[in-house]
Enzyme design. Structure first.
Site, PDB file in Angstrom:
ATOM      1  N   GLY A  15      -1.885   7.488  -3.307  1.00  0.00           N
ATOM      2  CA  GLY A  15      -1.534   6.342  -2.442  1.00  0.00           C
ATOM      3  C   GLY A  15      -2.676   5.363  -2.210  1.00  0.00           C
ATOM      4  N   ARG A  46       3.078  13.730  -5.068  1.00  0.00           N
ATOM      5  CA  ARG A  46       4.310  14.001  -5.823  1.00  0.00           C
ATOM      6  C   ARG A  46       4.211  13.512  -7.255  1.00  0.00           C
ATOM      7  NH1 ARG A  46       8.277  12.235  -1.004  1.00  0.00           N
ATOM      8  NH2 ARG A  46       6.904  10.461  -1.162  1.00  0.00           N
ATOM      9  N   HIS A 183     -10.795   5.251  13.228  1.00  0.00           N
ATOM     10  CA  HIS A 183     -11.998   4.903  12.462  1.00  0.00           C
ATOM     11  C   HIS A 183     -12.979   4.035  13.261  1.00  0.00           C
ATOM     12  CE1 HIS A 183      -9.953   1.132  11.483  1.00  0.00           C
ATOM     13  NE2 HIS A 183     -11.074   0.664  10.981  1.00  0.00           N
ATOM     14  N   TYR A 184     -12.513   3.440  14.381  1.00  0.00           N
ATOM     15  CA  TYR A 184     -13.461   2.686  15.200  1.00  0.00           C
ATOM     16  C   TYR A 184     -14.546   3.597  15.778  1.00  0.00           C
ATOM     17  CZ  TYR A 184     -12.178  -2.067  14.690  1.00  0.00           C
ATOM     18  OH  TYR A 184     -12.047  -3.318  14.144  1.00  0.00           O
ATOM     19  N   LEU A 185     -14.227   4.860  15.960  1.00  0.00           N
ATOM     20  CA  LEU A 185     -15.221   5.799  16.494  1.00  0.00           C
ATOM     21  C   LEU A 185     -16.306   6.117  15.473  1.00  0.00           C
ATOM     22  CD1 LEU A 185     -12.951   8.249  18.519  1.00  0.00           C
ATOM     23  CD2 LEU A 185     -14.420   6.431  19.367  1.00  0.00           C
ATOM     24  N   HIS A 245      -7.919   1.787  18.914  1.00  0.00           N
ATOM     25  CA  HIS A 245      -9.297   1.330  18.740  1.00  0.00           C
ATOM     26  C   HIS A 245      -9.900   0.747  20.030  1.00  0.00           C
ATOM     27  CE1 HIS A 245      -8.159   2.059  14.725  1.00  0.00           C
ATOM     28  NE2 HIS A 245      -7.807   0.853  14.361  1.00  0.00           N
ATOM     29  N   LYS A 342      -4.061 -10.964  15.129  1.00  0.00           N
ATOM     30  CA  LYS A 342      -4.103 -11.196  13.677  1.00  0.00           C
ATOM     31  C   LYS A 342      -4.027 -12.705  13.457  1.00  0.00           C
ATOM     32  CE  LYS A 342      -3.352  -6.892  12.059  1.00  0.00           C
ATOM     33  NZ  LYS A 342      -4.086  -6.270  10.985  1.00  0.00           N
ATOM     34  N   ARG A 469      -7.560 -19.944  17.913  1.00  0.00           N
ATOM     35  CA  ARG A 469      -8.151 -18.929  18.793  1.00  0.00           C
ATOM     36  C   ARG A 469      -7.093 -18.016  19.410  1.00  0.00           C
ATOM     37  NH1 ARG A 469      -9.940 -20.466  23.361  1.00  0.00           N
ATOM     38  NH2 ARG A 469     -11.128 -18.594  23.763  1.00  0.00           N
TER      39      ARG A 469
HETATM   40  C1  BG6 Z   1      -6.387  -0.581  11.298  1.00  0.00           C
HETATM   41  C2  BG6 Z   1      -5.194  -1.446  11.529  1.00  0.00           C
HETATM   42  O1  BG6 Z   1      -6.332   0.571  12.095  1.00  0.00           O
HETATM   43  O2  BG6 Z   1      -7.565  -1.304  11.624  1.00  0.00           O
HETATM   44  C3  BG6 Z   1      -5.289  -2.717  10.716  1.00  0.00           C
HETATM   45  O3  BG6 Z   1      -4.016  -0.729  11.174  1.00  0.00           O
HETATM   46  C4  BG6 Z   1      -6.600  -3.417  10.972  1.00  0.00           C
HETATM   47  O4  BG6 Z   1      -4.212  -3.584  11.005  1.00  0.00           O
HETATM   48  C5  BG6 Z   1      -7.757  -2.445  10.824  1.00  0.00           C
HETATM   49  O5  BG6 Z   1      -6.721  -4.468  10.037  1.00  0.00           O
HETATM   50  C6  BG6 Z   1      -9.067  -3.080  11.230  1.00  0.00           C
HETATM   51  O6  BG6 Z   1     -10.124  -2.276  10.842  1.00  0.00           O
HETATM   52  P1  BG6 Z   1     -11.561  -2.909  10.539  1.00  0.00           P
HETATM   53  O7  BG6 Z   1     -12.422  -1.704  10.337  1.00  0.00           O
HETATM   54  O8  BG6 Z   1     -11.410  -3.763   9.332  1.00  0.00           O
HETATM   55  O9  BG6 Z   1     -11.917  -3.696  11.742  1.00  0.00           O
END
Ligand code: BG6
Length: 489
Positions: A15, A46, A183-185, A245, A342, A469
């Site tokens: 994937g 798969r 993943h922000y952590l 996040h 976004k 903005r």
């Molecule tokens: C993801 C979201 O968790 O984080 C995405 O699903 C977003 O929509 C992304 O674009 C942002 O991550 P980063 O690390 O690019 O700021």
């Protein structure tokens, strides 16, 4: 350190997530010799693919392989295996178990009977329940080897579905075996929050309602759904980045000092502060949805509703500004603003901690508020806005910055990607940067009533132009309810 081999299994290996994030990350960790010496990688999906061709042809563009790393990359390829199997049949997971045992024998470790197993579930939520069940029944490591399972969001869609998923997982794995990724952590500046706060005496005393007026946490992206509208529309910006996040960042800023830097102690404090946050109401938020910019270029001309994968007339927010309260002794009365969107004017994630006005300002009320800014991305930085005497023949305060911009101070320093840190943490068994079950439940509790109301009442989000903005009314909310002073910035 070769007592046991480690097998890292990528479930959903063919994937997008595996291709763009997981395999490149595994390559970097392997390249930099950060993994245990006997580690193998096993892809599982798969479709039937030839893993070396897949890595060489499809993943290569994301791996940033330098010319002098080709030989190392060939070694990495040799460590990779692949197994085709279903997501819903026991036999496949028995095969998976056998394959891991077979790989363990290649490891030349003391114990070749089995391997430590890490499963990364890079899978659509629809197969989560069956995959986790079959994994736990058929593919867990035999003691003394460990099994660790890395789970990606979405962790449910609201409090109820998330609790159901958590209950399901808890019957199959222990909390120590589950690694929920946010993943922000794994980002440098998010990890730095704990150091900044608890390794600096100057911040300790002022980190409360006596000195801080408000806190703003912002996430901005300069692109729209980019054909991911089908997925996005089911979730919206609140579930996509705010509930996870941004709230994670908030809890690291607002939590009390943990007893130690042990994962459980830190997560205990995060949960404790989340528990004091009242559920969000409609009046606490402003929602928006982007429309195309007729004067823009390419994608900018496309509004959210012009994305063919987005259902016609969708009221899903692509922008949200919310003001949260924290009802505890430290923070009562200090608004925490979360702002995300976004298709805005820039890519930026940052934290702004605005301090109270200078009391009894002797400079004719010209002193700006102090503000501590922590820029998560791009260009990591910490800077403190202060007033200083304007140099020269005068006595006027002027605003300037104590500036720690990373690219200047730490030039050339290697800054690992968030996924690199987090996957390495799983090998090391460190759960500091992973989301615990009770933490997740608290995060959903805060947002669920609002999400349900939005879904039932379908209020029309306020339009904003792609590349702007965001919703102008958000500034008004930030000033009026959030107490944020824009004239400062
Ligand atoms: C993801 C979201 O968790 O984080 C995405 O699903 C977003 O929509 C992304 O674009 C942002 O991550 P980063 O690390 O690019 O700021």
């Amino acid at each position: 350190d070769c007592r046991s081999t480690h097998v890292f299994v990528v479930m959903g290996a063919s994937g997008d997530l595996a291709k763009k994030k997981i395999y490149p990350t595994l390559w970097w960790l392997y390249r930099d010799n950060l993994l245990p010496s006997s580690t193998f990688f096993l892809g599982y999906a798969r479709s039937s693919i030839e893993i070396k061709d897949f890595l060489n042809q499809k993943c290569r563009q994301y791996m940033k392989i330098k010319p002098d790393e080709e030989q190392r990359f060939q070694e990495f390829l040799e460590k990779n295996f692949y197994l085709t199997g279903s997501y819903d049949k026991s036999e496949s997971f028995v095969q998976l178990d056998l394959k891991i045992v077979e790989i363990a024998k290649l490891g030349k470790c003391e114990n070749v009977e089995d391997a430590n197993r890490i499963f990364y579930l890079a899978l659509p939520p629809s197969v989560y329940t069956s995959v986790t069940k079959l994994l736990s029944q058929n593919s867990k490591a035999r003691k003394p080897h460990f099994t660790r399972v890395i789970v990606e969001k979405p962790f449910g869609k609201d409090l109820k579905s998330s609790n159901e998923l958590s209950a399901h997982l808890s019957t199959l794995f222990t909390e120590e075996e589950i690694y929920r990724i946010d993943h922000y952590l794994g980002k440098e500046m998010v990890q730095n929050l704990i150091v900044l706060r608890f390794a600096n005496q100057i911040f300790k005393r002022i980190w409360n309602r006596d000195s801080i007026e408000c806190v703003m946490i912002t996430f901005k992206e300069p692109f729209g759904t980019q054909g991911r509208g089908g997925y996005f529309d089911e979730f919206g910006i609140i579930r996509d980045v705010m509930q996870n996040h941004l709230l994670q960042i908030l809890s690291l800023i607002a939590m009390d000092s943990p007893v130690s830097k042990n994962a459980e102690e830190i997560r205990n404090e995060k949960v404790k502060v989340l528990r004091t946050i009242p559920e969000l109401k409609m009046s606490d938020v402003i929602i928006g949805q982007y429309v195309g910019n007729p004067n823009g270029q390419g994608d900018e001309k496309m509004g959210y509703l012009d994305d063919p994968t987005v259902p016609a007339g969708s009221t899903t927010p692509t922008f949200c500004c919310a003001v949260l309260k924290i009802k505890n002794e430290r923070w009562d009365g200090v608004p925490f603003i979360l702002k995300s969107g976004k298709a805005l004017n820039e890519r930026k994630a940052e934290i702004r901690i605005q301090f109270k006005e200078v009391p009894g300002d002797i400079f004719d009320n010209t002193c700006a508020r102090n503000e501590l800014v922590i820029r998560v991305q791009p260009d990591e930085a910490v800077y403190m806005k202060i007033s200083t005497k304007k140099p020269g023949m005068n006595f006027d305060p002027v605003e300037t910055e104590l500036d720690l911009t990373y690219k200047h101070r730490y030039e050339g320093e290697y800054m690992p990607d968030a996924y690199e840190r987090l996957i390495l943490d799983v090998f090391l068994g460190s759960q500091i940067n992973f989301v615990r079950t009770d933490e997740l439940a608290e995060a959903w509790r805060i947002f669920t009533p609002l999400l349900h109301q939005l879904e039932q009442q379908k209020p029309k989000p306020i339009p904003y132009v792609y590349g702007s903005r965001g919703v102008p009314d958000a500034d008004e909310l930030c000033t009026r309810v959030g107490k944020y002073n824009y004239s400062n910035t």
